[in-house]
Write a protein that holds these residues in place. Structure first.
Motif, PDB file in Angstrom:
ATOM      1  N   GLU A 101      40.438  32.669   2.039  1.00  0.00           N
ATOM      2  CA  GLU A 101      39.261  33.263   1.358  1.00  0.00           C
ATOM      3  C   GLU A 101      39.055  32.784   0.089  1.00  0.00           C
ATOM      4  OE1 GLU A 101      39.906  38.046   2.224  1.00  0.00           O
ATOM      5  OE2 GLU A 101      41.564  36.917   1.113  1.00  0.00           O
ATOM      6  N   VAL A 102      39.940  32.105  -0.562  1.00  0.00           N
ATOM      7  CA  VAL A 102      39.956  31.197  -1.600  1.00  0.00           C
ATOM      8  C   VAL A 102      39.122  30.002  -1.466  1.00  0.00           C
ATOM      9  CG1 VAL A 102      40.802  29.580  -3.442  1.00  0.00           C
ATOM     10  CG2 VAL A 102      41.781  31.901  -2.937  1.00  0.00           C
ATOM     11  N   LEU A 103      39.372  29.566  -0.089  1.00  0.00           N
ATOM     12  CA  LEU A 103      38.665  28.205   0.388  1.00  0.00           C
ATOM     13  C   LEU A 103      37.184  28.579   0.855  1.00  0.00           C
ATOM     14  CD1 LEU A 103      38.333  25.374   1.763  1.00  0.00           C
ATOM     15  CD2 LEU A 103      39.204  26.540   3.650  1.00  0.00           C
ATOM     16  N   GLU A 104      36.863  29.773   1.475  1.00  0.00           N
ATOM     17  CA  GLU A 104      35.361  29.962   1.818  1.00  0.00           C
ATOM     18  C   GLU A 104      34.537  30.336   0.498  1.00  0.00           C
ATOM     19  OE1 GLU A 104      36.210  33.157   4.381  1.00  0.00           O
ATOM     20  OE2 GLU A 104      37.050  32.044   5.932  1.00  0.00           O
ATOM     21  N   SER A 105      35.251  30.710  -0.606  1.00  0.00           N
ATOM     22  CA  SER A 105      34.526  31.302  -1.802  1.00  0.00           C
ATOM     23  C   SER A 105      34.225  30.020  -2.748  1.00  0.00           C
ATOM     24  CB  SER A 105      35.168  32.135  -2.684  1.00  0.00           C
ATOM     25  OG  SER A 105      34.326  32.658  -3.616  1.00  0.00           O
ATOM     26  N   ALA A 106      35.335  29.180  -2.778  1.00  0.00           N
ATOM     27  CA  ALA A 106      35.170  28.047  -3.536  1.00  0.00           C
ATOM     28  C   ALA A 106      34.036  26.981  -2.907  1.00  0.00           C
ATOM     29  CB  ALA A 106      36.409  27.293  -3.626  1.00  0.00           C
ATOM     30  N   GLN A 107      34.246  26.832  -1.553  1.00  0.00           N
ATOM     31  CA  GLN A 107      33.241  25.949  -0.959  1.00  0.00           C
ATOM     32  C   GLN A 107      31.830  26.091  -1.266  1.00  0.00           C
ATOM     33  OE1 GLN A 107      34.450  26.258   3.085  1.00  0.00           O
ATOM     34  NE2 GLN A 107      35.428  24.409   3.191  1.00  0.00           N
ATOM     35  N   ASN A 108      31.401  27.392  -1.845  1.00  0.00           N
ATOM     36  CA  ASN A 108      30.129  27.620  -2.248  1.00  0.00           C
ATOM     37  C   ASN A 108      29.737  26.659  -3.495  1.00  0.00           C
ATOM     38  OD1 ASN A 108      29.386  29.643  -0.609  1.00  0.00           O
ATOM     39  ND2 ASN A 108      30.365  30.918  -2.064  1.00  0.00           N
ATOM     40  N   GLN A 109      30.813  26.175  -4.140  1.00  0.00           N
ATOM     41  CA  GLN A 109      30.409  25.378  -5.298  1.00  0.00           C
ATOM     42  C   GLN A 109      31.004  23.835  -5.007  1.00  0.00           C
ATOM     43  OE1 GLN A 109      32.742  26.399  -9.052  1.00  0.00           O
ATOM     44  NE2 GLN A 109      31.571  28.210  -9.021  1.00  0.00           N
ATOM     45  N   VAL A 110      32.075  23.592  -4.160  1.00  0.00           N
ATOM     46  CA  VAL A 110      32.379  22.323  -3.793  1.00  0.00           C
ATOM     47  C   VAL A 110      32.395  22.490  -2.268  1.00  0.00           C
ATOM     48  CG1 VAL A 110      34.375  20.503  -4.061  1.00  0.00           C
ATOM     49  CG2 VAL A 110      33.829  22.195  -5.830  1.00  0.00           C
ATOM     50  N   PRO A 111      31.304  21.883  -1.516  1.00  0.00           N
ATOM     51  CA  PRO A 111      31.207  22.154   0.076  1.00  0.00           C
ATOM     52  C   PRO A 111      32.435  21.321   0.432  1.00  0.00           C
ATOM     53  CG  PRO A 111      29.143  21.882  -1.008  1.00  0.00           C
ATOM     54  CD  PRO A 111      30.048  21.755  -2.159  1.00  0.00           C
ATOM     55  N   GLY A 112      32.627  20.228   0.254  1.00  0.00           N
ATOM     56  CA  GLY A 112      33.762  19.373   0.954  1.00  0.00           C
ATOM     57  C   GLY A 112      35.033  19.737   0.580  1.00  0.00           C
ATOM     58  N   LEU A 113      35.427  20.733  -0.127  1.00  0.00           N
ATOM     59  CA  LEU A 113      36.812  21.223  -0.386  1.00  0.00           C
ATOM     60  C   LEU A 113      37.654  21.672   0.848  1.00  0.00           C
ATOM     61  CD1 LEU A 113      38.670  22.190  -2.857  1.00  0.00           C
ATOM     62  CD2 LEU A 113      37.756  24.630  -2.577  1.00  0.00           C
ATOM     63  N   GLY A 114      38.929  21.069   0.907  1.00  0.00           N
ATOM     64  CA  GLY A 114      39.666  21.225   2.054  1.00  0.00           C
ATOM     65  C   GLY A 114      40.863  22.355   1.797  1.00  0.00           C
ATOM     66  N   ILE A 115      41.347  22.829   2.930  1.00  0.00           N
ATOM     67  CA  ILE A 115      42.700  23.961   2.522  1.00  0.00           C
ATOM     68  C   ILE A 115      43.664  23.075   2.113  1.00  0.00           C
ATOM     69  CG2 ILE A 115      43.620  23.423   4.983  1.00  0.00           C
ATOM     70  CD1 ILE A 115      42.809  26.919   3.277  1.00  0.00           C
ATOM     71  N   ALA A 116      44.062  21.786   2.372  1.00  0.00           N
ATOM     72  CA  ALA A 116      45.178  21.334   1.690  1.00  0.00           C
ATOM     73  C   ALA A 116      45.127  21.376   0.468  1.00  0.00           C
ATOM     74  CB  ALA A 116      45.458  20.014   2.393  1.00  0.00           C
ATOM     75  N   THR A 117      44.036  21.284  -0.422  1.00  0.00           N
ATOM     76  CA  THR A 117      43.573  21.032  -1.818  1.00  0.00           C
ATOM     77  C   THR A 117      43.755  22.328  -2.281  1.00  0.00           C
ATOM     78  OG1 THR A 117      42.256  19.282  -1.632  1.00  0.00           O
ATOM     79  CG2 THR A 117      42.142  20.630  -3.555  1.00  0.00           C
ATOM     80  N   VAL A 118      43.388  23.387  -1.504  1.00  0.00           N
ATOM     81  CA  VAL A 118      43.428  24.891  -2.102  1.00  0.00           C
ATOM     82  C   VAL A 118      44.973  25.188  -2.272  1.00  0.00           C
ATOM     83  CG1 VAL A 118      42.981  27.308  -1.322  1.00  0.00           C
ATOM     84  CG2 VAL A 118      41.236  25.682  -1.195  1.00  0.00           C
ATOM     85  N   TYR A 119      45.660  24.983  -1.126  1.00  0.00           N
ATOM     86  CA  TYR A 119      47.229  25.256  -1.203  1.00  0.00           C
ATOM     87  C   TYR A 119      47.894  24.568  -2.221  1.00  0.00           C
ATOM     88  CZ  TYR A 119      47.376  27.960   3.189  1.00  0.00           C
ATOM     89  OH  TYR A 119      47.592  28.754   4.293  1.00  0.00           O
ATOM     90  N   ARG A 120      47.462  23.185  -2.412  1.00  0.00           N
ATOM     91  CA  ARG A 120      48.105  22.310  -3.364  1.00  0.00           C
ATOM     92  C   ARG A 120      47.777  23.015  -4.820  1.00  0.00           C
ATOM     93  NH1 ARG A 120      46.976  18.064  -1.580  1.00  0.00           N
ATOM     94  NH2 ARG A 120      44.739  17.856  -2.588  1.00  0.00           N
TER      95      ARG A 120
END
Length: 139
Positions: free
Chosen positions: A26-45
């Motif tokens: 859910e964090v990934l999906e929301s944050a991708q609105n600002q940073v489209p290339g954001l990946g799940i590994a970066t979210v976990y880290r």
């Protein structure tokens, strides 16, 4: 060391704007609105770093993956929708539950989770149609 301030900021904002504990996806999906290339590994880290730094806390419900929320909420409890599985904050507390512990035991903390259906998932009441009168026949 922060890898990307823009990514970290988007993750913080996703959690802050949600107003409820979020799963990493859910964090990934929301944050991708600002940073489209954001990946799940970066979210976990980043979530791990923010927890280690004391900015976020993990919300662990039985049989479920951890969700993340700000530590600034203070003491509160949670409600989990049994339909959509989302978790919401409950800003009420029954107070000291030490009386529930066995004699001689010391209660140091408590966590309470309510389960049911959120407003979105509750069945909508059937709309009632106004009673129609029978057309009158002319004689």
């Amino acid at each position: 060391m922060e890898r990307s301030t823009r990514q970290r900021t988007a993750i913080r904002e996703a959690i802050g704007l949600a107003g409820r504990p979020l799963l990493p996806q859910e964090v990934l999906e929301s944050a991708q609105n600002q940073v489209p290339g954001l990946g799940i590994a970066t979210v976990y880290r980043t979530l791990k770093q923010l927890v280690d730094e004391g900015e976020l806390r993990a919300v662990r419900l039985p049989g479920d993956n951890p969700r993340y929320e700000s530590v600034n909420h203070g003491h509160h409890h949670h409600f989990q929708c049994t339909t959509c599985q989302r978790v919401f904050d409950v800003h009420a507390c029954p107070g000291n539950l030490a009386r529930l512990a066995p004699d001689g035991f010391t209660v140091e903390d408590h966590d309470l989770t309510l389960y049911g259906q959120c407003l979105t998932c509750q069945p909508k009441p059937a709309s009632r149609r106004p009673a129609t009168s029978k057309p009158q026949t002319r004689r």
